[in-house]
Design a protein around this motif. Structure first.
Motif, PDB file in Angstrom:
ATOM      1  N   LEU A 191       0.820  -1.212   0.000  1.00  0.00           N
ATOM      2  CA  LEU A 191       0.000   0.000   0.000  1.00  0.00           C
ATOM      3  C   LEU A 191       0.853   1.261   0.000  1.00  0.00           C
ATOM      4  CD1 LEU A 191      -2.739  -1.100   2.577  1.00  0.00           C
ATOM      5  CD2 LEU A 191      -2.712  -1.401   0.080  1.00  0.00           C
ATOM      6  N   ASP A 192       0.273   2.320  -0.575  1.00  0.00           N
ATOM      7  CA  ASP A 192       0.860   3.670  -0.580  1.00  0.00           C
ATOM      8  C   ASP A 192       2.088   3.808  -1.473  1.00  0.00           C
ATOM      9  OD1 ASP A 192      -1.100   4.497   1.255  1.00  0.00           O
ATOM     10  OD2 ASP A 192       0.129   3.805   2.934  1.00  0.00           O
ATOM     11  N   LYS A 193       2.352   2.831  -2.312  1.00  0.00           N
ATOM     12  CA  LYS A 193       3.448   2.947  -3.283  1.00  0.00           C
ATOM     13  C   LYS A 193       3.140   2.012  -4.455  1.00  0.00           C
ATOM     14  CE  LYS A 193       6.562   1.623  -0.304  1.00  0.00           C
ATOM     15  NZ  LYS A 193       5.703   1.187   0.842  1.00  0.00           N
ATOM     16  N   TRP A 194       3.738   2.307  -5.604  1.00  0.00           N
ATOM     17  CA  TRP A 194       3.624   1.414  -6.750  1.00  0.00           C
ATOM     18  C   TRP A 194       4.598   0.245  -6.570  1.00  0.00           C
ATOM     19  CZ3 TRP A 194       0.092   1.881 -10.659  1.00  0.00           C
ATOM     20  CH2 TRP A 194      -0.637   3.071 -10.699  1.00  0.00           C
ATOM     21  N   SER A 195       4.169  -0.943  -6.979  1.00  0.00           N
ATOM     22  CA  SER A 195       5.012  -2.132  -6.817  1.00  0.00           C
ATOM     23  C   SER A 195       5.092  -2.895  -8.133  1.00  0.00           C
ATOM     24  CB  SER A 195       4.440  -3.057  -5.736  1.00  0.00           C
ATOM     25  OG  SER A 195       4.346  -2.399  -4.490  1.00  0.00           O
ATOM     26  N   LEU A 196       6.306  -3.248  -8.505  1.00  0.00           N
ATOM     27  CA  LEU A 196       6.533  -4.103  -9.673  1.00  0.00           C
ATOM     28  C   LEU A 196       7.001  -5.463  -9.154  1.00  0.00           C
ATOM     29  CD1 LEU A 196       6.584  -4.130 -12.807  1.00  0.00           C
ATOM     30  CD2 LEU A 196       9.031  -3.646 -12.643  1.00  0.00           C
ATOM     31  N   ALA A 255      -3.074   1.206  -4.148  1.00  0.00           N
ATOM     32  CA  ALA A 255      -4.265   0.685  -3.472  1.00  0.00           C
ATOM     33  C   ALA A 255      -4.222  -0.839  -3.356  1.00  0.00           C
ATOM     34  CB  ALA A 255      -5.527   1.114  -4.229  1.00  0.00           C
ATOM     35  N   GLY A 256      -3.134  -1.462  -3.816  1.00  0.00           N
ATOM     36  CA  GLY A 256      -3.008  -2.910  -3.728  1.00  0.00           C
ATOM     37  C   GLY A 256      -3.779  -3.653  -4.795  1.00  0.00           C
ATOM     38  N   LYS A 257      -3.983  -3.006  -5.950  1.00  0.00           N
ATOM     39  CA  LYS A 257      -4.726  -3.638  -7.046  1.00  0.00           C
ATOM     40  C   LYS A 257      -3.815  -3.884  -8.245  1.00  0.00           C
ATOM     41  CE  LYS A 257      -9.186  -1.549  -5.847  1.00  0.00           C
ATOM     42  NZ  LYS A 257     -10.341  -0.735  -6.342  1.00  0.00           N
ATOM     43  N   ARG A 258      -4.065  -4.959  -8.961  1.00  0.00           N
ATOM     44  CA  ARG A 258      -3.320  -5.258 -10.176  1.00  0.00           C
ATOM     45  C   ARG A 258      -3.755  -4.292 -11.281  1.00  0.00           C
ATOM     46  NH1 ARG A 258      -5.295 -11.118 -11.032  1.00  0.00           N
ATOM     47  NH2 ARG A 258      -7.138 -10.098 -10.203  1.00  0.00           N
ATOM     48  N   VAL A 259      -2.800  -3.611 -11.859  1.00  0.00           N
ATOM     49  CA  VAL A 259      -3.115  -2.584 -12.856  1.00  0.00           C
ATOM     50  C   VAL A 259      -2.671  -2.987 -14.257  1.00  0.00           C
ATOM     51  CG1 VAL A 259      -2.658  -0.201 -13.559  1.00  0.00           C
ATOM     52  CG2 VAL A 259      -3.035  -0.729 -11.156  1.00  0.00           C
ATOM     53  N   ALA A 260      -1.485  -3.587 -14.365  1.00  0.00           N
ATOM     54  CA  ALA A 260      -0.953  -3.895 -15.698  1.00  0.00           C
ATOM     55  C   ALA A 260      -0.001  -5.083 -15.638  1.00  0.00           C
ATOM     56  CB  ALA A 260      -0.232  -2.680 -16.282  1.00  0.00           C
ATOM     57  N   VAL A 261       0.152  -5.707 -16.800  1.00  0.00           N
ATOM     58  CA  VAL A 261       1.106  -6.798 -16.974  1.00  0.00           C
ATOM     59  C   VAL A 261       2.148  -6.341 -17.980  1.00  0.00           C
ATOM     60  CG1 VAL A 261       1.447  -9.191 -17.691  1.00  0.00           C
ATOM     61  CG2 VAL A 261      -0.668  -8.531 -16.529  1.00  0.00           C
ATOM     62  N   ILE A 280       1.351   5.321 -14.228  1.00  0.00           N
ATOM     63  CA  ILE A 280       1.356   6.057 -12.971  1.00  0.00           C
ATOM     64  C   ILE A 280       0.662   7.418 -13.132  1.00  0.00           C
ATOM     65  CG2 ILE A 280       2.840   7.258 -11.310  1.00  0.00           C
ATOM     66  CD1 ILE A 280       4.819   4.948 -11.569  1.00  0.00           C
ATOM     67  N   ASP A 281       0.971   8.114 -14.216  1.00  0.00           N
ATOM     68  CA  ASP A 281       0.368   9.431 -14.456  1.00  0.00           C
ATOM     69  C   ASP A 281      -1.141   9.309 -14.651  1.00  0.00           C
ATOM     70  OD1 ASP A 281       2.840  10.640 -14.277  1.00  0.00           O
ATOM     71  OD2 ASP A 281       3.172  10.723 -16.440  1.00  0.00           O
ATOM     72  N   LYS A 282      -1.570   8.231 -15.285  1.00  0.00           N
ATOM     73  CA  LYS A 282      -3.014   8.068 -15.537  1.00  0.00           C
ATOM     74  C   LYS A 282      -3.782   7.830 -14.259  1.00  0.00           C
ATOM     75  CE  LYS A 282      -6.345   5.126 -17.989  1.00  0.00           C
ATOM     76  NZ  LYS A 282      -6.538   4.070 -19.012  1.00  0.00           N
ATOM     77  N   TYR A 283      -3.222   7.058 -13.354  1.00  0.00           N
ATOM     78  CA  TYR A 283      -3.966   6.669 -12.157  1.00  0.00           C
ATOM     79  C   TYR A 283      -3.584   7.463 -10.908  1.00  0.00           C
ATOM     80  CZ  TYR A 283      -5.596   2.755 -14.940  1.00  0.00           C
ATOM     81  OH  TYR A 283      -6.182   1.998 -15.906  1.00  0.00           O
TER      82      TYR A 283
END
Length: 207
Positions: free
Chosen positions: A61-66, A170-176, A203-206
């Motif tokens: 949470l609170d950060k983007w994760s790859l 938010a802990g959701k899968r966004v892209a592959v 990142i900019d979109k969301y």
């Protein structure tokens, strides 16, 4: 009079359609990534990181994760991917709060000490995690990864997915992010320049 009402109604419907299309986020044009139509939250899980600490969904949470999977005994693909991702992560961390997570799918050999040494050598800022197969399998399947042990004895190999998954703050899968080949017959790969550009657009979109 009735004709006038019909015209007004059609204008209102048309205006509504245009407004709705403007409010709905449009799919991005990406080079090596695919936006997921349904951004579902990840189920609860508990792994162990290279420091022996629990790694749960809370740490996404609170950060983007790859996230990507592999194993430290991998002869070439995993070290190469990790080294490339280390360079990409440094750039992406300047764009937004960002972390890269390596999930080892070889818990028999990849102890916390081994994961720590591996990441210290290849990518000291990464999070490296693992767990028993009972815990790994549900999570990796949910993320869209697959893996399988190949061979017998201590020198077995692990066949695994080469794609990455991007998780939102938010802990959701966004892209592959998937390897691709420029020409038929060439080895598919994920190029850092394309990966960085794609993730920055997402990142900019969301954000």
């Amino acid at each position: 009079m009735m004709a006038r009402y019909w015209i007004v109604g059609l204008v209102c419907v048309a205006f509504g359609v245009v407004t709705a299309s403007q409010m709905t986020p449009q799919p991005l044009t990406l080079a090596t990534s695919y936006e997921l139509e349904q951004q579902r939250p990840i189920s609860d899980f508990e792994l162990t990181d290279q420091y022996g600490k629990a790694f749960t969904k809370q740490r996404l949470l609170d950060k983007w994760s790859l996230i990507y999977i592999g194993y430290t005994s991998c002869p070439d693909i995993c070290p190469t991917a990790t080294a490339k991702l280390s360079q990409a992560t440094q750039t992406l961390q300047q764009h937004a709060p960002f972390q890269t997570i390596f999930i080892s799918v070889d818990p028999q050999r990849d102890t916390t000490t081994r994961l720590h040494d591996y990441m210290t050598f290849f990518a000291s800022g990464f999070v490296a995690v693992t767990a028993s197969h009972k815990q790994l399998l549900p999570l990796t399947r949910e993320l869209g990864f697959v893996y399988a042990m190949i061979g017998e004895g201590a020198a077995y190999q692990v066949d695994h997915s080469a794609s990455y998954i991007l998780i939102s703050p938010a802990g959701k899968r966004v892209a592959v992010i998937k390897p691709r080949a420029d020409e038929p017959g060439r080895l598919p790969q994920i190029r850092n320049q394309e990966l960085i550009a794609d993730i920055q657009k997402i990142i900019d979109k969301y954000s």
